[in-house]
Design a protein around this motif. Sequence first.
Motif, PDB file in Angstrom:
ATOM      1  N   HIS A  61       1.036  -1.240  -0.030  1.00 18.20           N
ATOM      2  CA  HIS A  61       0.109  -0.009   0.045  1.00 18.20           C
ATOM      3  C   HIS A  61       0.791   1.236   0.032  1.00 18.20           C
ATOM      4  O   HIS A  61       0.551   2.153  -0.656  1.00 18.20           O
ATOM      5  N   PHE A 137      -5.826  -2.523  -1.044  1.00 14.13           N
ATOM      6  CA  PHE A 137      -4.987  -2.409  -2.197  1.00 14.13           C
ATOM      7  C   PHE A 137      -5.854  -1.653  -3.461  1.00 14.13           C
ATOM      8  O   PHE A 137      -5.362  -0.474  -3.874  1.00 14.13           O
ATOM      9  N   GLY A 140      -6.479   1.856  -2.475  1.00 17.54           N
ATOM     10  CA  GLY A 140      -5.356   2.794  -2.555  1.00 17.54           C
ATOM     11  C   GLY A 140      -5.025   3.196  -4.161  1.00 17.54           C
ATOM     12  O   GLY A 140      -4.596   4.190  -4.479  1.00 17.54           O
TER      13      GLY A 140
END
Length: 492
Positions: A61, A137, A140
């Motif tokens: 991340h 994920f 992000g």
Amino acid sequence: MGIIIKQSIKGAIWSYLGVGVGFVTTAYLYPNYLTPEIVGLFALLLAWSNLFASFSALGFHGVTARLFPRFRDKEKGHNGFLFIALMVMLTGFVLFLIAFLFLRPWLVESNLEKSALFAHYVDLLVPLTFLALVFAFLDGFTKMLYNAVLGALLTEFVQRVLILLLLLLYIFGWLTPNALILAYAGAIGLKGVFIFFYLLFRKELNFRPQLNFIDQGLKREMVTVAIFSVLTGISGTIVFQIDKIIINQVMGLSATGVYTIAFYFGTLVVIPSRTLLRISGTLIADAFKNNDLKTIEDIYHKSCLNQFIIAAFLFGGIWINIDNILEILGPDYAGGKWVIFFIGLAYVIDMATGANGNVISYSKYYRMTLWLWLSLVVVMIILMLLFIPAWGISGAAAAITLTFLLNNFMKFIYVKVKLGMQPFTLKFLTVVLVFALSWGASFLIPQLDLIPDILLRSAVFSMVYLFLTYFLKISEDIDGLVKRIIDRITIV
């Protein structure tokens, strides 16, 4: 209006709508229609799955947040970035599965006596962890595509609406307890599925490898950022999840459920801080780029002061109504009184000093955030292991308060020493005086029936607090906001 402001406003709208839905669910439906054990199960499943997902991400991340701009090129499939991400995620998830095989017997055996329900549903952690990993994920990644609203919409609003609908189906007898628990897990995991298909539909998912794009310098930087991010990410997750895990291990699932409900009321104090810190963080980052320390110091002072005013107001509004809140929750949740107090106080402390984290994170001393997170984890775990056996769930909340106090004191000293800045003036003492006078005024009211008492007591506290805050000219920003409101009313 710029994209940052637009998305901040949209995200805030979904967050506050979600707060309304969450309040109905957590403050009314949970305590009145679910047992504390089921509420505790929900909290524990979330805590463990978030912790495992943070581990499984292997710090990627942070790589996404810091290094994706170098890969960004939709025509070229973002230069194979998603292939690398997929390999890292799969590797992390396989490592989790291996760890889970060893941890599962302990999770079951250690919970059979006090938390049999969790032991029965422990295997739900596998799909929940996978979907939490996917969502974390892809959320992000979506932010890096200039869409910061979707994640907030799914987490803060859609997920809460789904849970509310599931509870209503359960209340009307259309779901059994077992079906509710499974459906709850599905509702939590659905956001990961949704965001995947959203990106697929938008043709943003391209898993074609392009390893030749990554030179040795970029490779070393990705590894360095990942190592730093995995430590800060796991530390941050532990801080916000470990309390429920320790309470369950020491006291059981029922106590975890009581704590979860009480904790929610304490966190109402911090809701406005999310938007304020996001905005101040952007301004601080820009000021550091221009080496404008005067602006940073001004933002540091004003953001802390304004957050303290808001936090004290919300904390006071909750605490003057604590008996009414406990009456709404029912006798099963009477033990949560001091949890509400200590968690609310912890977030008052955090908001009054909260901008110090942004000042450190966006400065050249950003690596210090890792050591601050690690110290926060160590201190919190030690205090909880000491306080929970002695004082139960109130001890857990007291441990969080003391940890927040120590951690923010360390940040305050660090910023003062390294940058020569500190936000506190006599105006902070004025806020404390305003709070005390408003609190005292609310207790001049005799006890009434539930709803009239909430309305009248809250109205008196609010009017005294807001009048004194404006009359004493504590905050230029609040004064300006009040004047604009008065001008609009006058025009109308």
